[in-house]
Design a protein around this motif. Structure first.
Motif, PDB file in Angstrom:
ATOM      1  N   PRO A 190       0.814  -1.219   0.000  1.00 43.86           N
ATOM      2  CA  PRO A 190       0.000   0.000   0.000  1.00 43.86           C
ATOM      3  C   PRO A 190       0.846   1.266   0.000  1.00 43.86           C
ATOM      4  O   PRO A 190       0.456   2.269  -0.610  1.00 43.86           O
ATOM      5  CB  PRO A 190      -0.821  -0.114   1.296  1.00 43.86           C
ATOM      6  N   ILE A 191       2.015   1.219   0.669  1.00 41.32           N
ATOM      7  CA  ILE A 191       2.899   2.385   0.689  1.00 41.32           C
ATOM      8  C   ILE A 191       3.431   2.651  -0.716  1.00 41.32           C
ATOM      9  O   ILE A 191       3.395   3.779  -1.221  1.00 41.32           O
ATOM     10  CB  ILE A 191       4.071   2.161   1.668  1.00 41.32           C
ATOM     11  N   THR A 192       3.918   1.577  -1.348  1.00 39.55           N
ATOM     12  CA  THR A 192       4.420   1.711  -2.715  1.00 39.55           C
ATOM     13  C   THR A 192       3.283   2.043  -3.673  1.00 39.55           C
ATOM     14  O   THR A 192       3.511   2.628  -4.731  1.00 39.55           O
ATOM     15  CB  THR A 192       5.124   0.413  -3.159  1.00 39.55           C
ATOM     16  N   GLY A 193       2.062   1.643  -3.314  1.00 43.32           N
ATOM     17  CA  GLY A 193       0.903   2.005  -4.121  1.00 43.32           C
ATOM     18  C   GLY A 193       0.730   3.502  -4.232  1.00 43.32           C
ATOM     19  O   GLY A 193       0.246   4.016  -5.249  1.00 43.32           O
ATOM     20  N   PHE A 194       1.138   4.224  -3.194  1.00 44.29           N
ATOM     21  CA  PHE A 194       1.128   5.681  -3.247  1.00 44.29           C
ATOM     22  C   PHE A 194       2.369   6.212  -3.957  1.00 44.29           C
ATOM     23  O   PHE A 194       2.290   7.057  -4.840  1.00 44.29           O
ATOM     24  CB  PHE A 194       1.082   6.262  -1.836  1.00 44.29           C
ATOM     25  N   TYR A 195       3.527   5.701  -3.537  1.00 48.51           N
ATOM     26  CA  TYR A 195       4.792   6.267  -4.018  1.00 48.51           C
ATOM     27  C   TYR A 195       5.878   5.204  -3.955  1.00 48.51           C
ATOM     28  O   TYR A 195       6.081   4.586  -2.906  1.00 48.51           O
ATOM     29  CB  TYR A 195       5.175   7.470  -3.152  1.00 48.51           C
ATOM     30  N   ASN A 196       6.527   4.942  -5.085  1.00 50.43           N
ATOM     31  CA  ASN A 196       7.599   3.949  -5.131  1.00 50.43           C
ATOM     32  C   ASN A 196       8.899   4.587  -4.651  1.00 50.43           C
ATOM     33  O   ASN A 196       9.544   5.342  -5.380  1.00 50.43           O
ATOM     34  CB  ASN A 196       7.752   3.407  -6.558  1.00 50.43           C
ATOM     35  N   GLN A 197       9.261   4.285  -3.423  1.00 49.91           N
ATOM     36  CA  GLN A 197      10.430   4.919  -2.826  1.00 49.91           C
ATOM     37  C   GLN A 197      11.721   4.445  -3.467  1.00 49.91           C
ATOM     38  O   GLN A 197      12.754   5.136  -3.404  1.00 49.91           O
ATOM     39  CB  GLN A 197      10.471   4.648  -1.313  1.00 49.91           C
ATOM     40  N   ALA A 198      11.695   3.290  -4.144  1.00 46.96           N
ATOM     41  CA  ALA A 198      12.917   2.766  -4.767  1.00 46.96           C
ATOM     42  C   ALA A 198      13.229   3.478  -6.079  1.00 46.96           C
ATOM     43  O   ALA A 198      14.391   3.727  -6.400  1.00 46.96           O
ATOM     44  CB  ALA A 198      12.772   1.263  -5.016  1.00 46.96           C
ATOM     45  N   THR A 199      12.184   3.805  -6.846  1.00 47.82           N
ATOM     46  CA  THR A 199      12.390   4.423  -8.167  1.00 47.82           C
ATOM     47  C   THR A 199      12.052   5.908  -8.193  1.00 47.82           C
ATOM     48  O   THR A 199      12.385   6.597  -9.159  1.00 47.82           O
ATOM     49  CB  THR A 199      11.541   3.706  -9.223  1.00 47.82           C
ATOM     50  N   GLY A 200      11.368   6.373  -7.154  1.00 53.11           N
ATOM     51  CA  GLY A 200      10.948   7.769  -7.134  1.00 53.11           C
ATOM     52  C   GLY A 200       9.741   8.047  -7.991  1.00 53.11           C
ATOM     53  O   GLY A 200       9.395   9.215  -8.234  1.00 53.11           O
ATOM     54  N   VAL A 201       9.046   6.992  -8.447  1.00 55.23           N
ATOM     55  CA  VAL A 201       7.870   7.158  -9.302  1.00 55.23           C
ATOM     56  C   VAL A 201       6.618   7.305  -8.446  1.00 55.23           C
ATOM     57  O   VAL A 201       6.390   6.530  -7.509  1.00 55.23           O
ATOM     58  CB  VAL A 201       7.722   5.947 -10.251  1.00 55.23           C
ATOM     59  N   ALA A 202       5.803   8.316  -8.759  1.00 57.57           N
ATOM     60  CA  ALA A 202       4.522   8.496  -8.074  1.00 57.57           C
ATOM     61  C   ALA A 202       3.504   7.537  -8.668  1.00 57.57           C
ATOM     62  O   ALA A 202       3.329   7.485  -9.886  1.00 57.57           O
ATOM     63  CB  ALA A 202       4.038   9.934  -8.230  1.00 57.57           C
ATOM     64  N   ASN A 203       2.859   6.750  -7.833  1.00 55.04           N
ATOM     65  CA  ASN A 203       1.812   5.847  -8.302  1.00 55.04           C
ATOM     66  C   ASN A 203       0.441   6.486  -8.090  1.00 55.04           C
ATOM     67  O   ASN A 203      -0.027   7.228  -8.931  1.00 55.04           O
ATOM     68  CB  ASN A 203       1.932   4.496  -7.598  1.00 55.04           C
ATOM     69  N   ALA A 204      -0.159   6.229  -6.932  1.00 57.65           N
ATOM     70  CA  ALA A 204      -1.498   6.785  -6.692  1.00 57.65           C
ATOM     71  C   ALA A 204      -1.477   8.039  -5.835  1.00 57.65           C
ATOM     72  O   ALA A 204      -2.531   8.581  -5.514  1.00 57.65           O
ATOM     73  CB  ALA A 204      -2.383   5.720  -6.027  1.00 57.65           C
ATOM     74  N   ILE A 205      -0.305   8.514  -5.450  1.00 60.50           N
ATOM     75  CA  ILE A 205      -0.248   9.654  -4.534  1.00 60.50           C
ATOM     76  C   ILE A 205      -0.854  10.897  -5.163  1.00 60.50           C
ATOM     77  O   ILE A 205      -1.482  11.718  -4.478  1.00 60.50           O
ATOM     78  CB  ILE A 205       1.212   9.930  -4.086  1.00 60.50           C
ATOM     79  N   ASP A 206      -0.698  11.059  -6.492  1.00 57.37           N
ATOM     80  CA  ASP A 206      -1.242  12.252  -7.128  1.00 57.37           C
ATOM     81  C   ASP A 206      -2.763  12.237  -7.126  1.00 57.37           C
ATOM     82  O   ASP A 206      -3.408  13.261  -6.909  1.00 57.37           O
ATOM     83  CB  ASP A 206      -0.695  12.410  -8.550  1.00 57.37           C
ATOM     84  N   VAL A 207      -3.357  11.046  -7.353  1.00 57.13           N
ATOM     85  CA  VAL A 207      -4.816  10.944  -7.329  1.00 57.13           C
ATOM     86  C   VAL A 207      -5.340  11.175  -5.913  1.00 57.13           C
ATOM     87  O   VAL A 207      -6.332  11.878  -5.701  1.00 57.13           O
ATOM     88  CB  VAL A 207      -5.282   9.562  -7.844  1.00 57.13           C
ATOM     89  N   SER A 208      -4.661  10.586  -4.931  1.00 54.99           N
ATOM     90  CA  SER A 208      -5.095  10.745  -3.542  1.00 54.99           C
ATOM     91  C   SER A 208      -4.987  12.202  -3.094  1.00 54.99           C
ATOM     92  O   SER A 208      -5.883  12.715  -2.403  1.00 54.99           O
ATOM     93  CB  SER A 208      -4.240   9.854  -2.629  1.00 54.99           C
ATOM     94  N   LEU A 209      -3.914  12.876  -3.477  1.00 57.65           N
ATOM     95  CA  LEU A 209      -3.767  14.286  -3.132  1.00 57.65           C
ATOM     96  C   LEU A 209      -4.846  15.126  -3.806  1.00 57.65           C
ATOM     97  O   LEU A 209      -5.399  16.054  -3.206  1.00 57.65           O
ATOM     98  CB  LEU A 209      -2.382  14.783  -3.548  1.00 57.65           C
ATOM     99  N   PHE A 210      -5.155  14.792  -5.048  1.00 61.84           N
ATOM    100  CA  PHE A 210      -6.236  15.462  -5.774  1.00 61.84           C
ATOM    101  C   PHE A 210      -7.550  15.347  -5.010  1.00 61.84           C
ATOM    102  O   PHE A 210      -8.295  16.325  -4.856  1.00 61.84           O
ATOM    103  CB  PHE A 210      -6.347  14.842  -7.172  1.00 61.84           C
ATOM    104  N   VAL A 211      -7.832  14.144  -4.508  1.00 61.10           N
ATOM    105  CA  VAL A 211      -9.070  13.922  -3.745  1.00 61.10           C
ATOM    106  C   VAL A 211      -9.086  14.777  -2.481  1.00 61.10           C
ATOM    107  O   VAL A 211     -10.105  15.384  -2.133  1.00 61.10           O
ATOM    108  CB  VAL A 211      -9.206  12.425  -3.394  1.00 61.10           C
ATOM    109  N   LEU A 212      -7.953  14.855  -1.769  1.00 58.58           N
ATOM    110  CA  LEU A 212      -7.897  15.648  -0.540  1.00 58.58           C
ATOM    111  C   LEU A 212      -8.079  17.140  -0.826  1.00 58.58           C
ATOM    112  O   LEU A 212      -8.753  17.849  -0.065  1.00 58.58           O
ATOM    113  CB  LEU A 212      -6.566  15.407   0.175  1.00 58.58           C
TER     114      LEU A 212
END
Length: 485
Positions: free
Chosen positions: A84-106
């Motif tokens: 679930p953490i990587t689902g938001f943001y892949n800390q190994a590659t620096g790629v944003a996964n769902a964090i942008d959508v979740s931030l948009f919702v907030l």
């Protein structure tokens, strides 16, 4: 004999658990799916296709015939917890996964919290209800036409999350239920994606990956879009009118009081009020924000970051027009974001399922197995098997662009051997993913919309499966007729 006497304290007996109480929440269902996929990485062989950079697609595309078994990468307990953490943001590659959508919702939640604090929305809803009295049902086809237009032209999906909090109170206020409001938006945009015409995230990418112009097959897609839209509108209107005449027939009838209290909690205090000049300006800003969002996405290439900035700017503008003051503004914004926090979290959980599959290297294995299943079939059997294959894959990879890049380079060449034009392979892809994305729990739009609408997942499945069956039959009949003709 059991003793049913009330306790001497006079406390009311605890209510019996309802079906809703016994059914797991979306959080539990999604986490269970993460665990299931992790377990499959211990059973299924790991494998991968070779990938080459495709400048036209802007991504690495798999190469047909290059699948090979690779070293297993079974996912353990730590991987499950990290998913679930990587689902938001892949800390190994620096790629944003769902964090942008979740931030948009907030940010949307904060924007709506500020607007609601002005009273403009609730007072405006009362005025709309007065003017539409007796004509409420015609909102449904008009709104579904607008959302279908967005779906077929630019793949309107995540952007719809902004509209639920706007339309749900209106739908409930005129006598429908929360499920109707969710259906108008999700099914409306969904049928547009199913019948995509110039959608760059579905038709264009899939056609490019298949090596054909996206204009091939346009006539068939327009036919599917028109017939599918009529079926969807009739289905939603029939359910909505049934609920309006008899609320007990709603699939969320037991949640009626809670949903009305949530979505219409300020209605009574605004019932007889007149819109002030400031509130009218706020409503103009409110509507202009959504128009600007559609314009930015369709014509300027905006995505989540730009849309989030737009709603943040609009929230500030509304606060200035209302002259709220700094503390009331920030409190309203934070309170509004808090109400959609659960939605933001569930989006990351859904993305975690795909993370586990990719890390465990079983995504390509599943694609390779399906590739072997449909090879060597006759033309009609092939196009329908391809439709079913893309539907199954979309349950695991709900992104239209992601699945197009993953599957089309592998499956489209197979259609040549079956004597099926590649444009039909593209149409089979987009109709299949359009149908399954109305229900797949790995899709952020589905889980996010149901969370905002307070509609339990199992109730949505009960509502949507007959419509999905009708759309599947329409798609399969259209594809089969096109092959035969």
């Amino acid at each position: 004999m059991a003793n049913h006497a009330q306790p001497m304290t006079g406390a009311a007996p605890a209510p019996l658990p309802t079906v809703q109480d016994r059914f797991p929440t979306a959080y539990t269902i999604l986490f269970a799916l993460i665990v299931l996929m992790a377990a499959l990485t211990w059973v299924l062989p790991a494998g991968q296709y070779e990938r080459v950079a495709n400048e036209a697609l802007g991504k690495d595309a798999p190469v047909p015939g290059t699948y090979q078994v690779v070293d297993a990468a079974p996912q353990g307990v730590l991987d499950v917890l990290m998913a679930p953490i990587t689902g938001f943001y892949n800390q190994a590659t620096g790629v944003a996964n769902a964090i942008d959508v979740s931030l948009f919702v907030l940010v949307i939640g904060g924007f709506l919290g500020v607007v609601n604090a002005t009273g403009a929305i609730n007072t405006g809803i009362e005025r709309v209800m007065q003017r539409m009295q007796g004509r409420e049902k015609w909102m449904i086809p008009v709104l579904m036409l607008l959302f279908a237009a967005g779906g077929t032209t630019y793949g309107m999906a995540e952007e719809t999350l902004a509209f639920y909090v706007l339309l749900l109170p209106l739908m409930i206020a005129v006598g429908y239920d929360a499920l109707t409001g969710v259906a108008v938006i999700m099914v409306g945009a969904g049928i547009g994606v199913l019948g995509s015409t110039i959608n760059p995230f579905s038709t264009a990418i899939a056609s490019n990956a298949a090596g054909i112009p996206f204009t091939q097959g346009m006539v068939l897609r327009l036919v599917i879009l028109a017939l599918g839209w009529l079926i969807c509108v009739a289905y939603v209107m029939r359910y909505a009118e049934r609920v309006r005449k008899d609320p007990s027939r709603s699939l969320v009838a037991d949640l009626k009081a809670d949903n009305e209290a949530h979505f219409l909690r300020h209605r009574e205090s605004h019932r007889d009020q007149v819109l002030t000049g400031r509130q009218q300006i706020i409503l103009v800003l409110f509507g202009a924000t959504f128009v600007a969002m559609v314009w930015g996405v369709a014509l300027r290439g905006w995505w989540m970051a730009e849309m989030s900035a737009l709603f943040l700017a609009s929230a500030i503008a509304v606060g200035l027009v209302a002259w709220m003051g700094e503390k009331p503004f920030t409190n309203a914004f934070v309170d509004g974001s808090r109400e959609l926090l659960g939605v933001a979290l569930v989006i990351g959980l859904a993305r975690g399922i795909v993370v586990i599959m990719d890390q465990g290297k079983i995504t390509d294995t599943i694609l390779h197995a399906l590739e072997g299943w449909i090879g060597g079939m006759s033309d009609v059997a092939f196009v329908n098997a391809l439709f079913a294959t893309e539907g199954l894959l979309s349950l695991l990879v709900p992104s239209t662009s992601g699945l197009a890049v993953l599957s089309m380079p592998i499956l489209a060449p197979l259609s040549d051997f079956a004597g099926v034009p590649r444009d039909l392979a593209v149409t089979a892809f987009q109709t299949a993913i359009g149908i399954t994305n109305l229900v797949t729990p790995t899709y952020a739009v589905v889980v996010g919309a149901l969370a905002i609408g307070r509609v339990p997942y199992q109730r949505w499945v009960r509502f949507i499966w007959p419509l999905m069956l009708m759309l599947a039959l329409l798609s399969m009949a259209s594809l089969s007729a096109a092959v035969l003709l």
